[in-house]
Design an enzyme around this catalytic site. Structure first.
Site, PDB file in Angstrom:
ATOM      1  N   HIS A 129       0.822  -1.209   0.000  1.00 45.86           N
ATOM      2  CA  HIS A 129       0.000   0.000   0.000  1.00 45.86           C
ATOM      3  C   HIS A 129       0.860   1.264   0.000  1.00 45.86           C
ATOM      4  O   HIS A 129       0.453   2.294  -0.532  1.00 45.86           O
ATOM      5  CB  HIS A 129      -0.902   0.032   1.233  1.00 45.86           C
ATOM      6  CG  HIS A 129      -2.140  -0.795   1.116  1.00 45.86           C
ATOM      7  ND1 HIS A 129      -3.298  -0.320   0.539  1.00 45.86           N
ATOM      8  CD2 HIS A 129      -2.406  -2.056   1.523  1.00 45.86           C
ATOM      9  CE1 HIS A 129      -4.235  -1.259   0.600  1.00 45.86           C
ATOM     10  NE2 HIS A 129      -3.721  -2.327   1.191  1.00 45.86           N
ATOM     11  N   ASP A 136      -7.808  -1.360  -1.144  1.00 43.33           N
ATOM     12  CA  ASP A 136      -8.725  -2.273  -0.469  1.00 43.33           C
ATOM     13  C   ASP A 136     -10.138  -1.747  -0.694  1.00 43.33           C
ATOM     14  O   ASP A 136     -10.432  -0.588  -0.363  1.00 43.33           O
ATOM     15  CB  ASP A 136      -8.452  -2.305   1.038  1.00 43.33           C
ATOM     16  CG  ASP A 136      -7.101  -2.908   1.385  1.00 43.33           C
ATOM     17  OD1 ASP A 136      -6.561  -3.669   0.564  1.00 43.33           O
ATOM     18  OD2 ASP A 136      -6.598  -2.619   2.482  1.00 43.33           O
ATOM     19  N   GLU A 196      -6.861 -12.137   0.773  1.00 44.04           N
ATOM     20  CA  GLU A 196      -7.779 -11.069   1.170  1.00 44.04           C
ATOM     21  C   GLU A 196      -8.664 -10.691  -0.014  1.00 44.04           C
ATOM     22  O   GLU A 196      -8.171 -10.126  -0.992  1.00 44.04           O
ATOM     23  CB  GLU A 196      -7.011  -9.838   1.652  1.00 44.04           C
ATOM     24  CG  GLU A 196      -6.158 -10.102   2.891  1.00 44.04           C
ATOM     25  CD  GLU A 196      -5.288  -8.916   3.276  1.00 44.04           C
ATOM     26  OE1 GLU A 196      -4.766  -8.930   4.405  1.00 44.04           O
ATOM     27  OE2 GLU A 196      -5.119  -7.982   2.460  1.00 44.04           O
ATOM     28  N   HIS A 199      -8.323  -6.944  -1.457  1.00 39.57           N
ATOM     29  CA  HIS A 199      -6.991  -6.366  -1.686  1.00 39.57           C
ATOM     30  C   HIS A 199      -6.545  -6.564  -3.137  1.00 39.57           C
ATOM     31  O   HIS A 199      -6.450  -7.697  -3.612  1.00 39.57           O
ATOM     32  CB  HIS A 199      -6.008  -7.060  -0.727  1.00 39.57           C
ATOM     33  CG  HIS A 199      -4.599  -6.610  -0.794  1.00 39.57           C
ATOM     34  ND1 HIS A 199      -3.965  -6.011   0.277  1.00 39.57           N
ATOM     35  CD2 HIS A 199      -3.669  -6.688  -1.773  1.00 39.57           C
ATOM     36  CE1 HIS A 199      -2.721  -5.747  -0.049  1.00 39.57           C
ATOM     37  NE2 HIS A 199      -2.514  -6.149  -1.287  1.00 39.57           N
TER      38      HIS A 199
END
Length: 217
Positions: A129, A136, A196, A199
């Site tokens: 990130h 996200d 995830e 993500h």
């Protein structure tokens, strides 16, 4: 061997490195920037988040604008949880993970795990990130009256294998929603992180060796 990341000083302005405000580009996106508030696993606003805004490097933001247009045609809107994340925020996560006495949000975010294991695969000491190419997000379904977030099988930031994108225990409706989000993102160059469902990282990353530490303002 991959070169080490170079950290950009917090004195640098976001615009100087072409990190752009996604909320200004996608007017109908729902900005639920969790780390700017207290509804997150840390339980407090996270260091480096001085405003509930989503910044991404310009090519990444432009690709996300295309995703928003694609899903809008199907009656959906983007719900953004996190975008660019300053290095100092990642360091805040790591400090929190080492504080085993702070268990205030265990029931919501890691009910089936001991906090001592969160640094082993759930919370990273460096984050993609911080390179400005990862987002996200989820999807809202919209009618003429209102928008509501789709059921994705788990909430955002649930530290559990149930959050794995293709976990076989997820109910059919939630599986279809995850597939819808992944297909929309892949169509515009984003790759999902399989552990995830929320993500995604744009490929190729515009600055793969640069970690930014500029506060979100």
């Amino acid at each position: 061997m991959q070169a080490a990341e170079v950290k950009v000083s917090p004195a640098t302005r976001l615009a100087e490195v072409d990190l752009v405000d996604v909320g200004a580009l996608i007017a109908d996106a729902q900005l639920e920037i969790r780390y700017a508030g207290s509804h997150n696993f840390v339980g407090t606003p996270v260091t480096g988040y001085e405003a509930p805004k989503c910044y991404l490097l310009r090519p990444v933001a432009e690709a996300l604008v295309q995703v928003a247009a694609d899903v809008r045609e199907q009656g959906y809107r983007l719900r953004l949880f996190d975008c660019y994340r300053p290095v100092r925020a990642v360091q805040h996560f790591v400090r929190w993970a080492h504080d085993l006495d702070d268990q205030r949000n265990k029931a919501e975010f890691y009910p089936n795990l001991d906090k001592s294991v969160l640094l082993d695969g759930y919370i990273a000491e460096t984050s993609g990130h911080s390179r400005g190419a990862t987002v996200d997000l989820s999807l809202d379904h919209c009618t003429a009256d209102a928008c509501a977030e789709l059921d994705m099988g788990t909430s955002f930031d649930r530290f559990d294998t149930l959050a794995n994108t293709d976990d076989p225990r997820i109910q059919q409706a939630a599986r279809e929603h995850r597939d819808l989000l992944r297909a929309a993102m892949q169509r515009r160059g984003f790759r999902n992180y399989p552990l995830e469902w929320w993500h995604f990282t744009f490929q190729p990353e515009p600055t793969p060796q640069t970690a930014y530490d500029i506060p979100v303002r």
